[in-house]
Scaffold this active site. Sequence first.
Site, PDB file in Angstrom:
ATOM      1  N   HIS A 152     131.957  -0.440  40.401  1.00  0.00           N
ATOM      2  CA  HIS A 152     130.646   0.089  40.788  1.00  0.00           C
ATOM      3  C   HIS A 152     129.663  -1.080  40.803  1.00  0.00           C
ATOM      4  O   HIS A 152     129.466  -1.751  39.788  1.00  0.00           O
ATOM      5  CB  HIS A 152     130.171   1.166  39.820  1.00  0.00           C
ATOM      6  CG  HIS A 152     128.868   1.799  40.233  1.00  0.00           C
ATOM      7  ND1 HIS A 152     128.811   2.889  41.073  1.00  0.00           N
ATOM      8  CD2 HIS A 152     127.585   1.468  39.951  1.00  0.00           C
ATOM      9  CE1 HIS A 152     127.553   3.221  41.284  1.00  0.00           C
ATOM     10  NE2 HIS A 152     126.788   2.379  40.617  1.00  0.00           N
ATOM     11  N   CYS A 153     129.058  -1.314  41.966  1.00  0.00           N
ATOM     12  CA  CYS A 153     128.179  -2.478  42.133  1.00  0.00           C
ATOM     13  C   CYS A 153     126.716  -2.033  42.073  1.00  0.00           C
ATOM     14  O   CYS A 153     126.264  -1.270  42.934  1.00  0.00           O
ATOM     15  CB  CYS A 153     128.465  -3.162  43.465  1.00  0.00           C
ATOM     16  SG  CYS A 153     127.432  -4.625  43.749  1.00  0.00           S
ATOM     17  N   PRO A 154     125.945  -2.484  41.089  1.00  0.00           N
ATOM     18  CA  PRO A 154     124.530  -2.091  41.009  1.00  0.00           C
ATOM     19  C   PRO A 154     123.686  -2.678  42.136  1.00  0.00           C
ATOM     20  O   PRO A 154     122.643  -2.129  42.475  1.00  0.00           O
ATOM     21  CB  PRO A 154     124.088  -2.629  39.641  1.00  0.00           C
ATOM     22  CG  PRO A 154     125.043  -3.738  39.343  1.00  0.00           C
ATOM     23  CD  PRO A 154     126.340  -3.348  39.953  1.00  0.00           C
TER      24      PRO A 154
END
Length: 362
Positions: A152-154
């Site tokens: 999951h990439c912020p």
Amino acid sequence: MAPTHVLRCCQRGLAWIPVIFIALVVCWSYYAYVVELCVFTIPSIGEKIVYLLFFHISFILFVWSYCKTIFTQPANPSKEFCLPKAEKERYEKEGRPESQQEILWRAATSLPLYTRTGAGAIRYCDRCQVIKPDRCHHCSACDMCVLKMDHHCPWVNNCVGFSNYKFFILFLAYSLVYCLFIASTVLQYFIKFWTNELPDSHAKFHVLFLFFVAAMFCISILSLFSYHLWLVGKNRSTIEAFRAPVFRSGSDKNGFSLGFRKNMAQVFGDQKKFWLLPIFTSQGDGLTFPARLVNAADVEQAAVTLQPEPSKSAAEVPVSPVSESQNRLLSNDQHANNIEDLQANNTLKTAESESITISMES
């Protein structure tokens, strides 16, 4: 219930802050490069045209791939991986883990599964109430199971997985090109402003700061881009790089590796003319993946579908059938083994005939 809902909404709103920050930096870099550098600082018209042409090409590809990474919805398991209503009720009522696993094994016999948990059990998500396909994981930030989840990439406020992994790789590539182009073309004017060869103006701050920002992002993106290129070449996700997938014979970090070319095609597709465009061309459906054989025992036991017996534990129940692409790989290895056995038998027969001839002559 209400405070929880409000908290969830606040979390979703705050999650967009990194994306807004990147968007503001990109917008400022566009103004600083086009207006302050090209319009007010560079004296040569020809140099301005060349710089603006290549800048806009890299800028469009960078923004295009970035938007595709952000707004492409993560792919989820299909309905066939959900437990039937009757089996789901039995699973929820059952208190013993062994009985729950027996229910999952019966439901999984018709599914193309080849990986397990570390304990050899069926991978099941209690949150989403689905049997996890191979390489599928639950994302706590997105609160869903994501096919071939990488991380999951912020910075994109999205889960990077099967549906947008190609876009993420291109986003890293084009952002690196964008920063390299800015840093290399701004360098000479950065030096001139720094050494006072150019008079002080409102463009000085923008040019100096533009070089520092481009160089800083270039260094950070280069390491991340290199790491993900290595992952693509090995056909691994970030999760699989830290925790190897578990097959029937045990964990194997190269279990899905098919060779460099096929690994690249898994992500970018068969048609190379589309590799550099943010268009979805990845192979497969995200539910099944061709796997490298672990050993010959998996071939014989994976090709047969059996119902688990209540007396057996989860580790003793045979694995579910593999996908069509996996069966093709299995049949090729079986054919190779048959050829080796035939050659060995021919050699043995030849040796026996020679020994008989020698004994007769003596």
